[in-house]
Write a protein that holds these residues in place. Structure first.
Motif, PDB file in Angstrom:
ATOM      1  N   LYS A 280      28.266  35.921  42.913  1.00  0.00           N
ATOM      2  CA  LYS A 280      29.645  35.952  43.400  1.00  0.00           C
ATOM      3  C   LYS A 280      30.677  35.725  42.295  1.00  0.00           C
ATOM      4  O   LYS A 280      31.868  35.990  42.488  1.00  0.00           O
ATOM      5  CB  LYS A 280      29.838  34.879  44.480  1.00  0.00           C
ATOM      6  CG  LYS A 280      29.163  35.199  45.807  1.00  0.00           C
ATOM      7  CD  LYS A 280      29.451  34.083  46.808  1.00  0.00           C
ATOM      8  CE  LYS A 280      28.848  34.378  48.159  1.00  0.00           C
ATOM      9  NZ  LYS A 280      29.103  33.284  49.132  1.00  0.00           N
ATOM     10  N   ASP A 281      30.235  35.210  41.149  1.00  0.00           N
ATOM     11  CA  ASP A 281      31.150  34.889  40.038  1.00  0.00           C
ATOM     12  C   ASP A 281      31.497  36.182  39.290  1.00  0.00           C
ATOM     13  O   ASP A 281      30.721  36.662  38.458  1.00  0.00           O
ATOM     14  CB  ASP A 281      30.473  33.889  39.100  1.00  0.00           C
ATOM     15  CG  ASP A 281      31.425  33.370  38.033  1.00  0.00           C
ATOM     16  OD1 ASP A 281      32.484  34.002  37.805  1.00  0.00           O
ATOM     17  OD2 ASP A 281      31.109  32.331  37.420  1.00  0.00           O
ATOM     18  N   HIS A 282      32.645  36.757  39.602  1.00  0.00           N
ATOM     19  CA  HIS A 282      33.029  38.031  38.992  1.00  0.00           C
ATOM     20  C   HIS A 282      33.223  37.910  37.487  1.00  0.00           C
ATOM     21  O   HIS A 282      33.104  38.900  36.756  1.00  0.00           O
ATOM     22  CB  HIS A 282      34.305  38.547  39.650  1.00  0.00           C
ATOM     23  CG  HIS A 282      34.124  38.881  41.107  1.00  0.00           C
ATOM     24  ND1 HIS A 282      33.337  39.921  41.534  1.00  0.00           N
ATOM     25  CD2 HIS A 282      34.618  38.279  42.222  1.00  0.00           C
ATOM     26  CE1 HIS A 282      33.349  39.973  42.856  1.00  0.00           C
ATOM     27  NE2 HIS A 282      34.124  38.976  43.306  1.00  0.00           N
ATOM     28  N   GLY A 283      33.530  36.708  37.013  1.00  0.00           N
ATOM     29  CA  GLY A 283      33.658  36.517  35.572  1.00  0.00           C
ATOM     30  C   GLY A 283      32.347  36.766  34.859  1.00  0.00           C
ATOM     31  O   GLY A 283      32.334  37.245  33.715  1.00  0.00           O
ATOM     32  N   LYS A 284      31.222  36.457  35.524  1.00  0.00           N
ATOM     33  CA  LYS A 284      29.909  36.684  34.928  1.00  0.00           C
ATOM     34  C   LYS A 284      29.417  38.104  35.162  1.00  0.00           C
ATOM     35  O   LYS A 284      28.821  38.722  34.288  1.00  0.00           O
ATOM     36  CB  LYS A 284      28.887  35.694  35.509  1.00  0.00           C
ATOM     37  CG  LYS A 284      29.090  34.251  35.060  1.00  0.00           C
ATOM     38  CD  LYS A 284      27.966  33.364  35.585  1.00  0.00           C
ATOM     39  CE  LYS A 284      28.116  31.949  35.038  1.00  0.00           C
ATOM     40  NZ  LYS A 284      27.022  31.059  35.496  1.00  0.00           N
ATOM     41  N   THR A 285      29.657  38.616  36.358  1.00  0.00           N
ATOM     42  CA  THR A 285      29.065  39.907  36.719  1.00  0.00           C
ATOM     43  C   THR A 285      29.840  41.095  36.179  1.00  0.00           C
ATOM     44  O   THR A 285      29.339  42.225  36.216  1.00  0.00           O
ATOM     45  CB  THR A 285      28.967  40.027  38.250  1.00  0.00           C
ATOM     46  OG1 THR A 285      30.290  39.953  38.807  1.00  0.00           O
ATOM     47  CG2 THR A 285      28.114  38.918  38.834  1.00  0.00           C
TER      48      THR A 285
END
Length: 693
Positions: A280-285
């Motif tokens: 869910k972490d868009h910063g990572k994905t």
């Protein structure tokens, strides 16, 4: 006829007709027409045979002479009558005997191992050993140590033990296939369930990879849920990779435990939560590739399905379906055929798990589509074992579809799929898959025998389970052994019904009781309960053949059904619970009818009503109609014990609802029984002054 064929005499015509009828008796010994013919001819034929024998007794000759008859004429007449009538009975019984299992051909039951005790439960303790090879390019073994420490801290309920393999599986400078082969042969000298291997500098920083998880076991080149067998882990930074790897290994262990019916409860839930939050972490994905995203979704899907089946959680299964669909958004049939097939296969398995939980038949056909999509890839690549496993899964699906679309054609499909699957399985390389498929084939053939005439399907079912017993022994594979033996026992019960042979019922009952003797109920409570239900069915069948034998079989059947209901519940095993309730209702109904005991009949009505909480007229019309008929019969028996008409009216209503719900293709005998019961109940009502229609 004599004018057109002058050579055809009356004697020739009668002889030809006689031979033709004899042929019919041999070919179709159990049809209604042949049974009626045998009944009509057996009585006069037996009397004639007795009379023929008496003509050789001097005292009988004297009595014949007093009747002003010549004993030689009487002997001749009686002999002709006996020879004309008795062959029908003798040939019918010989044909039935030769078609069924018997001691002159092949024993009906494989009794090997029955006297042996079940192995001690300690022998079944699970320990999943994960080896981590030295990773190519891993300076100071930093990533290797991080992976080992992460796996060492898994929930102790999962029984995972990580070890370091003191060798490196070289990736660089040689074909990837050689590296996979090296991984498969690298740990043959130790007991390892999976191997983590690969390199850390082949992926764009900060990700590490490519890393692979190779599974071992009966089919090491194939990975079950994760296909290909050397599952490529997603290319992620070490901290994120650890979360995914922990979930992969934990899920592998949980699936292994579930095969042995060892509970792991909610051990996967926190690990699923970790991976889900990372996704869910868009910063990572944001920087992930489509392949990485698909692999993480696949891992989460399999974990959610495994946990959902354990916890009976539809929410988890729904989440699993969503994750697989997300994976299919990133993998395509043309670009990633094996990965796309892997996701389709897991989607099909999850839809099946959802059906098992809520019996929603709308899930079955999408599951068929998903498996067929996967099979199209494997067939194009000539992956025989993968095709065989998909065919086996399709067989199970069509068995479920056959529960609400009655008729022999519905159940013939699973038989065809299981047989096709067995053609693609080498029992020397894949003994467990082959044995399990033989058991599935045996069960499908046993169900098919309800629709087909004769005993061939039952014989084939027994033969299939015997093949499985060549793989499974009581000591090494006690649960598979018990399942195959139990199927043989149930086939014997059906053979007894077809041939009206109480000895087959007694053999079935004896076999089931030997299987239950020492059965590890605490490990496999549901299977124990199913065997108890089968014992109840066999006892009821024996009573039906010999109702004058007393209430002992009915009472023993009721005990067996009640024992099964100690483990079967409406929430956990709805179909098995409904079947046991129906069987209990049958036993109580007969006890109540025979003893004119309204208490038993009211208990039977309650049991049937419970069964109808599961069976629905629009989903399982045949089963629903059968229980409705039995419920109506119990009401009629209750009504016969009193002067009123209320219970008889309820019986008539249930009979009519059963007739209305019977789908096309239902057994004609069942329809006839319901119509006969309805007529009797209406006649009784009218005799009591009821003016209804």
């Amino acid at each position: 006829m004599s004018e057109r064929y002058p050579w055809l005499t009356l004697a020739d015509s009668l002889a030809a007709a006689f031979v033709l009828v004899l042929a019919m008796v041999v070919i179709w010994p159990q049809t209604r027409l042949v049974s009626d013919l045998v009944l009509i001819t057996a009585i006069p034929g037996s009397i004639a045979a007795i009379l023929w024998g008496l003509t050789f007794w001097p005292k009988a000759r004297v009595q014949i002479g007093r009747l002003k008859l010549r004993y030689k004429s009487v002997r001749r007449f009686a002999g002709v009558a006996a020879l004309s009538s008795l062959p029908f009975l003798l040939l019918q019984q010989a044909s039935i005997y030769l078609r069924g299992p018997n001691i002159l051909r092949e024993p009906a039951v494989d009794v090997s191992g029955l006297s042996e005790p079940y192995p001690k439960p300690a022998k079944w303790e699970i320990r999943v050993v994960v080896a981590i090879a030295h990773l190519e390019g891993d300076d100071g073994h930093k990533t290797e140590s991080q992976l080992r420490d992460a796996l060492a801290n898994l929930d102790p309920r999962l029984h995972v033990t990580p070890v370091i393999l003191n060798r490196t599986i070289t990736l660089s400078g040689r074909p990837l296939g050689m590296a996979h082969l090296d991984a498969l042969t690298s740990v043959t000298d130790v007991r390892v369930d999976s191997l983590i291997w690969g390199g850390v500098k082949g992926a764009p920083p900060p990700a590490v990879g490519p890393l692979y998880d190779t599974e071992f076991g009966d089919n090491p080149q194939f990975g079950g849920g994760y296909l290909p067998g050397d599952f490529k882990l997603p290319e992620l930074p070490p901290d994120d990779l650890v979360k995914v790897l922990r979930l992969v290994i934990a899920t592998d262990s949980a699936q292994f435990m579930s095969e042995y019916k060892i509970e792991f409860r909610d051990a996967l839930v926190p690990l699923i939560g970790e991976a889900r939050e990372m996704l869910k972490d868009h910063g990572k994905t944001a920087g992930w590739s489509a392949d990485t995203r698909a692999r993480v979704n696949l891992v989460l899907g399999i974990a959610n399905r495994t946990s959902g089946v354990e916890l009976k959680s539809m929410d988890s299964l729904n989440a699993a379906v969503a994750y697989f669909q997300h994976a299919l958004d990133d993998w395509t049939h043309d670009r990633d055929p094996l990965e796309w097939a892997m996701a389709q296969r897991n989607l099909g398995r999850t839809l099946c798990a959802q059906y098992d939980l809520n019996m929603d038949t709308a899930l079955l056909h999408p599951a068929v589509t998903a498996f067929q999509n996967a099979m199209s890839v494997y067939q194009s690549r000539s992956d025989r074992i993968d095709v065989a496993e998909i065919q086996s899964a399709l067989g199970s699906l069509f068995e479920a579809i056959g529960r609400y679309i009655p008729g022999s054609e519905s159940i013939r499909k699973p038989v065809e799929y299981y047989r096709a699957a067995l053609n693609g399985i080498d029992p020397r390389k894949f003994p467990n898959i082959w044995g399990e498929t033989q058991i599935q084939l045996g069960n499908a053939l046993r169900v098919l025998s309800f629709w087909d005439k004769g005993t061939k399907d039952i014989e084939d079912a027994i033969a299939a389970n015997r093949e499985a017993l060549k793989i499974y022994s009581k000591q090494e594979s006690p649960m598979h052994w018990a399942e195959a033996q139990g199927q043989i026992a149930q086939s014997l019960s059906q053979l007894a019904q077809v041939a009206s042979n109480p000895d087959d019922f007694r053999q079935s009952i004896s076999l089931l009781r030997q299987i239950l003797n020492g059965y590890p109920r605490e490990r496999r409570p549901l299977e124990w309960a199913r065997i108890q239900s089968a014992l109840g069915d066999a006892l009821m069948g024996l009573y039906d053949l010999d109702p004058k034998s007393g209430a002992q079989y009915l009472e023993q059947a009721a005990i067996a059904y009640r024992a099964s209901l100690q483990e079967l519940t409406l929430e956990r095993e709805p179909i098995g619970w409904a079947q046991a309730k129906q069987g209990l209702g049958n036993a109580l109904e007969e006890l109540g009818h025979n003893n004119s005991d309204s208490t038993y009949l009211n208990q039977a009505i309650d049991a049937y009503s419970d069964s109808l909480k599961v069976y629905k007229s629009d989903q399982q019309p045949l089963q629903w109609a059968t229980v409705k008929y039995e419920l109506g019969e119990a009401f009629v028996y209750l009504g016969e014990q009193g002067p009123g008409v209320k219970y008889l009216q309820q019986g008539v209503q249930n009979y009519r609802e059963a007739l209305a719900a019977l789908p096309e293709g239902s057994p004609q005998d069942l329809r006839n029984d319901i119509q006969d019961g309805l007529k009797i109940a209406l006649d009784d009502l009218h005799q009591r002054g009821w003016k209804g229609g």
